[in-house]
Design a protein around this motif. Structure first.
Motif, mmCIF file in Angstrom:
data_model
loop_
_atom_site.group_PDB
_atom_site.id
_atom_site.type_symbol
_atom_site.label_atom_id
_atom_site.label_comp_id
_atom_site.label_asym_id
_atom_site.label_seq_id
_atom_site.Cartn_x
_atom_site.Cartn_y
_atom_site.Cartn_z
ATOM 1 N N VAL A 71 0.940 -0.955 0.290
ATOM 2 C CA VAL A 71 -0.030 0.692 0.002
ATOM 3 C C VAL A 71 1.178 1.193 -0.001
ATOM 4 C CG1 VAL A 71 -2.102 1.251 0.986
ATOM 5 C CG2 VAL A 71 -1.976 -1.344 1.515
ATOM 6 N N VAL A 72 0.383 1.798 -1.392
ATOM 7 C CA VAL A 72 1.821 3.530 -0.887
ATOM 8 C C VAL A 72 0.888 4.945 -1.122
ATOM 9 C CG1 VAL A 72 3.197 4.699 -2.280
ATOM 10 C CG2 VAL A 72 3.084 1.870 -2.699
ATOM 11 N N GLU A 73 1.236 5.268 0.009
ATOM 12 C CA GLU A 73 0.418 7.000 0.379
ATOM 13 C C GLU A 73 1.259 8.118 0.169
ATOM 14 O OE1 GLU A 73 -3.008 7.102 2.078
ATOM 15 O OE2 GLU A 73 -3.228 6.364 0.084
ATOM 16 N N ALA A 74 0.976 9.090 -0.541
ATOM 17 C CA ALA A 74 1.969 9.586 -0.286
ATOM 18 C C ALA A 74 1.471 10.892 0.404
ATOM 19 C CB ALA A 74 2.197 10.295 -1.814
ATOM 20 N N GLN A 75 2.171 11.328 1.529
ATOM 21 C CA GLN A 75 1.681 12.348 2.434
ATOM 22 C C GLN A 75 2.825 13.255 1.979
ATOM 23 O OE1 GLN A 75 -0.292 11.074 4.401
ATOM 24 N NE2 GLN A 75 -0.415 13.449 4.955
ATOM 25 N N GLY A 76 2.373 14.598 2.189
ATOM 26 C CA GLY A 76 3.365 15.966 2.146
ATOM 27 C C GLY A 76 3.626 16.529 3.164
ATOM 28 N N VAL A 102 2.347 -4.545 3.471
ATOM 29 C CA VAL A 102 2.843 -3.846 3.737
ATOM 30 C C VAL A 102 3.074 -1.532 3.833
ATOM 31 C CG1 VAL A 102 5.201 -3.215 3.480
ATOM 32 C CG2 VAL A 102 4.578 -5.226 3.832
ATOM 33 N N LEU A 103 2.719 -0.894 4.259
ATOM 34 C CA LEU A 103 2.374 0.511 4.057
ATOM 35 C C LEU A 103 3.493 1.049 4.285
ATOM 36 C CD1 LEU A 103 0.084 2.236 4.354
ATOM 37 C CD2 LEU A 103 0.387 2.731 6.720
ATOM 38 N N LEU A 104 4.398 1.897 2.109
ATOM 39 C CA LEU A 104 4.725 2.323 2.515
ATOM 40 C C LEU A 104 4.834 3.689 2.298
ATOM 41 C CD1 LEU A 104 7.509 2.887 1.288
ATOM 42 C CD2 LEU A 104 6.953 2.032 -0.706
ATOM 43 N N VAL A 105 4.886 4.988 3.242
ATOM 44 C CA VAL A 105 4.615 6.393 2.900
ATOM 45 C C VAL A 105 5.495 7.232 2.350
ATOM 46 C CG1 VAL A 105 3.464 8.218 4.082
ATOM 47 C CG2 VAL A 105 3.452 5.806 5.051
ATOM 48 N N THR A 106 5.730 7.371 1.439
ATOM 49 C CA THR A 106 6.134 8.778 0.801
ATOM 50 C C THR A 106 5.864 9.901 0.670
ATOM 51 O OG1 THR A 106 5.453 9.234 -1.501
ATOM 52 C CG2 THR A 106 6.906 6.937 -1.652
ATOM 53 N N THR A 112 7.242 15.957 7.941
ATOM 54 C CA THR A 112 6.899 15.190 8.095
ATOM 55 C C THR A 112 7.675 13.729 7.777
ATOM 56 O OG1 THR A 112 5.810 16.429 5.904
ATOM 57 C CG2 THR A 112 4.799 14.304 6.542
ATOM 58 N N ALA A 113 8.371 12.880 6.531
ATOM 59 C CA ALA A 113 8.632 11.583 7.260
ATOM 60 C C ALA A 113 9.270 11.091 8.324
ATOM 61 C CB ALA A 113 10.129 11.396 6.133
ATOM 62 N N THR A 114 10.178 11.742 9.163
ATOM 63 C CA THR A 114 9.771 11.118 10.836
ATOM 64 C C THR A 114 8.766 10.822 11.593
ATOM 65 O OG1 THR A 114 11.894 12.688 10.868
ATOM 66 C CG2 THR A 114 10.776 12.254 13.105
ATOM 67 N N LEU A 132 1.171 -0.988 14.639
ATOM 68 C CA LEU A 132 1.287 -0.207 12.484
ATOM 69 C C LEU A 132 2.416 0.741 13.023
ATOM 70 C CD1 LEU A 132 -0.109 -0.702 10.096
ATOM 71 C CD2 LEU A 132 -0.750 1.925 10.530
ATOM 72 N N ARG A 133 3.314 0.029 11.627
ATOM 73 C CA ARG A 133 4.767 0.352 11.633
ATOM 74 C C ARG A 133 5.317 0.641 10.216
ATOM 75 N NH1 ARG A 133 8.329 -4.374 12.578
ATOM 76 N NH2 ARG A 133 9.604 -2.832 12.578
ATOM 77 N N PRO A 134 4.849 1.809 9.960
ATOM 78 C CA PRO A 134 5.195 2.138 8.432
ATOM 79 C C PRO A 134 6.398 2.061 7.483
ATOM 80 C CG PRO A 134 3.466 3.808 9.240
ATOM 81 C CD PRO A 134 3.748 3.432 10.311
ATOM 82 N N LEU A 135 6.591 1.456 6.431
ATOM 83 C CA LEU A 135 7.655 2.156 5.989
ATOM 84 C C LEU A 135 7.737 2.987 5.256
ATOM 85 C CD1 LEU A 135 8.245 -1.574 3.851
ATOM 86 C CD2 LEU A 135 9.735 -1.021 6.260
ATOM 87 N N VAL A 136 8.782 4.009 5.737
ATOM 88 C CA VAL A 136 9.018 5.493 4.801
ATOM 89 C C VAL A 136 10.138 6.185 4.276
ATOM 90 C CG1 VAL A 136 8.850 8.238 5.707
ATOM 91 C CG2 VAL A 136 7.386 6.040 6.936
ATOM 92 N N LEU A 137 9.693 6.235 2.966
ATOM 93 C CA LEU A 137 10.710 6.926 2.219
ATOM 94 C C LEU A 137 10.784 8.413 2.050
ATOM 95 C CD1 LEU A 137 10.847 3.955 -0.988
ATOM 96 C CD2 LEU A 137 11.920 4.169 1.577
ATOM 97 N N GLY A 138 11.622 9.079 2.646
ATOM 98 C CA GLY A 138 12.162 10.933 1.911
ATOM 99 C C GLY A 138 13.443 10.825 2.109
#
Length: 300
Positions: A71-76, A102-106, A112-114, A132-138
């Motif tokens: 699951v990919v979510e973009a978070q501004g 798996v939740l991936l947040v960009t 925001t990433a932190t 819930l433990r998101p994976l985060v890319l930033g």
């Protein structure tokens, strides 16, 4: 049908809610005694349709036979309401597909990433029912790729670099590297990654830089204006325009990489009318250590 033992257990806690706290204190889980209790509806059916959509949902099957949902979510920006939404997405998807999600947040900024990286816990402090433990890319963990040759070796990673660093001071250099790398692959694939980049940048200031870069080669940019111009460009002179464009691209890539181009070489590039030769030179310009490397093939 609900069994008598099942019913008895529910009636027990309904008649004496404090039994819950007393029981678990014996297990060293110090739940406080309730001071007020309200019986809530047990029907969890959502009668009124509520539209919920994730940004991207992928099923990934591996060679070992294991599968998972991505699951990919973009978070501004920070949005506390997202925590409940993300938990709902994951629980719903697992109930529906019975495949581990798996939740991936960009994100495009470190703050925001932190925030997005923090585990999301649901339940009282004595017992976290759901975590819930998101994976985060930033920008904090995706490399900033500013070298065209590096970008050309891994264009998906270069695209992700451009998106996640869209608010950085060096965003322009990252986008220039990606733009140069896209010109070394086939047009259709390049167009796809160019559009991914534009969508990912959203309203970030870097989006304007990207549109300016893509306007140099309208085949990479699907705006209404560029589509009209591409249609008009299918008239006479199309081949000549592509030749001239490739020649200019070669000089642009060499210039961005700091490779000096003597006047004689510049003239040779600009005067070449063979499109396939120019394409070969353009591809070499991304990795060439010196300008002579463009012509290393005796037949070039």
């Amino acid at each position: 049908m609900v069994s008598s033992s099942h019913e008895a257990m529910h009636r027990l806690f309904q008649e004496d809610p404090g039994a819950f706290a007393r029981t678990f204190r014996t297990l060293d889980l110090p739940f406080p005694d309730p001071v007020a209790v309200s019986l809530m509806p047990t029907d969890l059916t959502e009668i009124k349709p509520l539209e919920r959509r994730v940004d991207t949902l992928l099923r990934l099957d591996t060679a070992s036979g294991e599968s998972h949902l991505l699951v990919v979510e973009a978070q501004g920006k920070k949005d506390p309401k997202k925590h409940a939404s993300w938990a709902y997405y994951i629980a719903h998807l697992y109930a529906k597909y019975r495949i581990p999600p798996v939740l991936l947040v960009t994100c495009q900024d470190k703050a925001t990433a932190t925030w997005a990286s923090e585990p999301i816990t649901i339940g009282p402090r004595q017992w976290r029912t759901l975590t819930l433990r998101p994976l985060v890319l930033g920008p904090h963990n995706v490399p900033a790729i500013t070298d065209p040759s590096t970008a050309a070796r891994d264009i998906p990673l270069a695209t992700l670099s451009a998106i996640t660093h869209g608010k950085d001071d060096n965003a322009a250099a990252i986008l220039k590297a990606l733009a140069a790398a896209l010109k070394t692959i086939d047009e259709e694939t390049a167009r796809i990654f160019a559009e991914f980049t534009e969508l990912g940048l959203g309203t970030a200031p870097a989006a304007k830089i990207w549109r300016q870069l893509m306007s140099a080669d309208l085949s990479f940019f699907r705006s209404e204006t560029s589509q009209r111009l591409r249609a008009e460009g299918r008239t006479e002179g199309r081949t000549e325009g592509r030749v001239e464009g490739h020649a200019e691209d070669i000089l642009l890539v060499l210039g961005e990489r700091g490779i000096e181009v003597p006047d004689g070489v510049r003239a040779r590039i600009m005067e070449c009318t063979d499109l396939e030769t120019l394409r070969a030179w353009l591809k070499r310009s991304v990795t060439a250590a010196k300008v002579e490397d463009l012509f290393r093939d005796a037949n070039a």
